[in-house]
Scaffold this active site. Structure first.
Site, mmCIF file in Angstrom:
data_model
loop_
_atom_site.group_PDB
_atom_site.id
_atom_site.type_symbol
_atom_site.label_atom_id
_atom_site.label_comp_id
_atom_site.label_asym_id
_atom_site.label_seq_id
_atom_site.Cartn_x
_atom_site.Cartn_y
_atom_site.Cartn_z
ATOM 1 N N HIS A 170 0.387 0.463 -6.783
ATOM 2 C CA HIS A 170 1.096 -0.656 -6.157
ATOM 3 C C HIS A 170 0.073 -1.711 -5.732
ATOM 4 O O HIS A 170 -1.098 -1.388 -5.454
ATOM 5 C CB HIS A 170 1.887 -0.173 -4.937
ATOM 6 C CG HIS A 170 3.158 0.535 -5.283
ATOM 7 N ND1 HIS A 170 4.155 0.794 -4.359
ATOM 8 C CD2 HIS A 170 3.610 1.033 -6.469
ATOM 9 C CE1 HIS A 170 5.153 1.415 -4.956
ATOM 10 N NE2 HIS A 170 4.849 1.590 -6.227
ATOM 11 N N GLU A 172 -0.294 -3.320 -2.978
ATOM 12 C CA GLU A 172 -0.888 -3.109 -1.653
ATOM 13 C C GLU A 172 -2.043 -2.112 -1.700
ATOM 14 O O GLU A 172 -3.066 -2.292 -1.034
ATOM 15 C CB GLU A 172 0.159 -2.576 -0.652
ATOM 16 C CG GLU A 172 1.341 -3.492 -0.412
ATOM 17 C CD GLU A 172 2.529 -3.135 -1.280
ATOM 18 O OE1 GLU A 172 2.329 -2.898 -2.503
ATOM 19 O OE2 GLU A 172 3.651 -3.101 -0.763
ATOM 20 N N CYS A 211 6.622 0.044 0.532
ATOM 21 C CA CYS A 211 7.273 1.358 0.499
ATOM 22 C C CYS A 211 6.548 2.293 1.481
ATOM 23 O O CYS A 211 5.566 1.912 2.103
ATOM 24 C CB CYS A 211 7.217 1.927 -0.930
ATOM 25 S SG CYS A 211 5.552 2.427 -1.438
ATOM 26 N N CYS A 255 2.751 2.745 0.706
ATOM 27 C CA CYS A 255 1.912 1.602 1.093
ATOM 28 C C CYS A 255 1.878 1.430 2.613
ATOM 29 O O CYS A 255 0.834 1.085 3.176
ATOM 30 C CB CYS A 255 2.408 0.349 0.392
ATOM 31 S SG CYS A 255 2.227 0.476 -1.410
#
Lengths: 147, 147
Positions: A56, A58, A86, A89
């Site tokens: 991801h 992040e 999410c 993260c």
């Protein structure tokens, strides 16, 4: 005259990253990390290219920012992300002890708030900045997937 | 004769990884990922060496296992970890849709259950296997830090 160093300014940079992800066929989420008015890390979602659910935007940005700083804690940093983080993260942001997180669009299904995951008590949160623009990119992606 | 392919067998391998972390001055947590009775990934915590809060053993092992498989979903895999995953790692496990997670020691403070983070509904969970051995390594680490 534009206020160049406000949240909108940096969220536009995160949206630029999301746009790059879209062009690569990735779920369009982008991030920048800012310290002392300087972008110290930028990233976009690469889960498909890297075949890795942990890639991801992040996660990559947290790693990159720590690398720039030379320390693992992101004190005095703000992370701008185009979609609500999410749980994974949010959990990484927790460990980073980051000062502030700003996200654009909310994620009512997979967002950390719905999932019940907490950020660090030191972390301030703002959201809604350029949310429509961030959502439009996501809608465009999922529309393309359906067509 | 030993039952070599039971949970204890694989958790011993995860403990070996935790031991390596301890010797490096890292919080001693180790992981192995198993598919079809074969270890397809192994990792230990490297947050200090990599100066990266995301470098938990589970995160590295999820990435490595996906790389071995050539796909991002860890269906038909079991992850053995010596300490209950945190929210970040539980969130990553959620995205991986892993079949099963086995952890040794519980983490009543930073574990995903206390933090309220959920695993994927497809993921079965067992815990307590070699919990005393895993806890002993952690106690030894924190004792050394205090001395």
């Amino acid at each position: 005259m534009d206020q160049v160093f406000d949240d909108t300014f940096y969220m536009k940079k995160a949206l630029d990253e999301a746009q790059i992800a879209l062009e690569k066929g990735e779920v369009p989420v982008g991030v920048v990390v800012v310290a002392k008015n300087t972008v110290i890390a930028r990233a976009h979602n690469l889960t498909e290219a890297l075949i890795d659910v942990t890639a991801h935007a992040e996660m990559q940005a947290i790693t990159a920012a720590a690398n720039t700083i030379g320390g693992k804690y992101l004190h005095e940093c703000t992370l701008y992300v185009t979609l609500e983080p999410c749980s994974m993260c949010a959990g990484a942001l927790y460990w980073s002890q980051i000062s502030r997180v700003v996200f654009a669009a909310s994620d009512p299904k997979r967002g950390y708030r719905e999932q019940g995951t907490i950020l660090h008590p030191k972390t301030a949160v703002s959201f809604g900045v350029l949310a429509n623009e961030a959502s439009a990119l996501l809608h465009r992606f999922f529309q393309q997937k359906r067509d």
